[in-house]
Design an enzyme around this catalytic site. Structure first.
Site, PDB file in Angstrom:
ATOM      1  N   HIS A 106       0.654   4.338   7.277  1.00 56.65           N
ATOM      2  CA  HIS A 106       0.933   4.809   5.842  1.00 56.65           C
ATOM      3  C   HIS A 106       1.519   6.346   5.845  1.00 56.65           C
ATOM      4  CE1 HIS A 106      -2.269   1.847   5.265  1.00 56.65           C
ATOM      5  NE2 HIS A 106      -1.753   1.527   4.258  1.00 56.65           N
ATOM      6  N   ASP A 122      -3.192   6.461  11.185  1.00 52.83           N
ATOM      7  CA  ASP A 122      -2.973   4.974  11.443  1.00 52.83           C
ATOM      8  C   ASP A 122      -1.633   4.581  11.677  1.00 52.83           C
ATOM      9  OD1 ASP A 122      -1.672   5.126   8.872  1.00 52.83           O
ATOM     10  OD2 ASP A 122      -3.209   4.073   7.636  1.00 52.83           O
ATOM     11  N   SER A 130       0.986  -1.293   0.170  1.00 55.93           N
ATOM     12  CA  SER A 130       0.026  -0.155   0.126  1.00 55.93           C
ATOM     13  C   SER A 130       0.587   1.377   0.085  1.00 55.93           C
ATOM     14  CB  SER A 130      -0.930   0.051   1.251  1.00 55.93           C
ATOM     15  OG  SER A 130      -0.362  -0.037   2.293  1.00 55.93           O
TER      16      SER A 130
END
Length: 243
Positions: free
Chosen positions: A217, A214, A10
């Protein structure tokens, strides 16, 4: 075209600017479109590269800003400077392949993600030279001791397989060391990444860059910085060596 493959999970596909499953649509100047920068779509068609680069590749989550466009825009002027011939204009072709939440075992030869990456790379190679693979992955492999312990062997096998299957035994790999996550094995994965003992492999380290809430990221600003860091690594280690 000079071709660059963008792969991993990601943080390569990009979550910059994504909040509560929605991308804010903010594109920094360093990531703005340029007619000389194209991307290979999921349908294997070249089109002008625009953020989010991985929107039709990493389809199970919302994509935002990743490092790819900032990298391409930073590299483009140097490539154009170093291209001989009056009136020649160098273009960059980006090949997005990253998918969020994937472990390195899912990038093994014979697995769907690996075979898709190789297929897309072969298609791209029909239009220019593959210059490098940019690889940012490993968070998922910090989940278990077994995956962490096997990471070095698995990433070296991945690099060897890609080079063999593309017929490019010296293909540069620029990998990104883990910079995020609260998992207990993150340092062990980082150590494995820095321990890769293969030619033409460079590791960049974004540790300390700003993260989203989070704690996993990279923010948009950090992705821009990472793109520039990857560009510097390519220019210093591979572009200057061939000019």
């Amino acid at each position: 075209m000079r071709i660059f493959v963008l792969s991993g999970q990601s943080n390569m596909s990009g979550r910059g600017g994504v909040h509560r499953r929605h991308w804010d649509g903010v594109v920094p100047p360093e990531c703005a479109p340029d007619p000389s920068i194209l991307r290979l779509s999921a349908a294997l068609q070249w089109e002008e590269a625009r953020e989010p680069l991985h929107a039709d590749i990493d389809t199970t989550k919302t994509c935002g800003i990743g490092p790819g466009m900032a990298f391409a825009r930073a590299v483009l002027p140097r490539l154009q400077e170093d291209t001989p011939g009056a009136g020649t204009r160098t273009g960059i072709g980006l090949v997005p392949c990253a998918v969020g939440g994937t472990a390195i075992r899912e990038w093994s030869r014979g697995e769907h993600l690996y075979e898709q990456m190789v297929c897309r790379s072969r298609v791209a190679a029909g239009y220019g030279e593959i210059e490098a693979v940019l690889w940012y992955q490993g968070e998922s492999d910090a989940d278990s001791d077994a995956d962490t312990g096997a990471y070095l062997e698995n990433v070296e096998r991945l690099i060897g397989n890609v080079r063999a299957d593309l017929g490019m035994p010296q293909l540069p790999f620029i990998q990104v060391a883990l910079a995020s996550g609260n998992k207990r094995n993150i340092e062990k994965v980082r150590n494995a990444q820095f321990s890769v003992n293969l030619p033409n492999v460079v590791t960049v380290d974004p540790m300390g860059m700003a993260l989203k809430e989070d704690n996993l990221h990279l923010t948009t600003e950090s992705q821009v910085k990472l793109g520039k860091m990857l560009a510097e690594a390519y220019i210093m280690n591979f572009l200057t060596a061939t000019c």
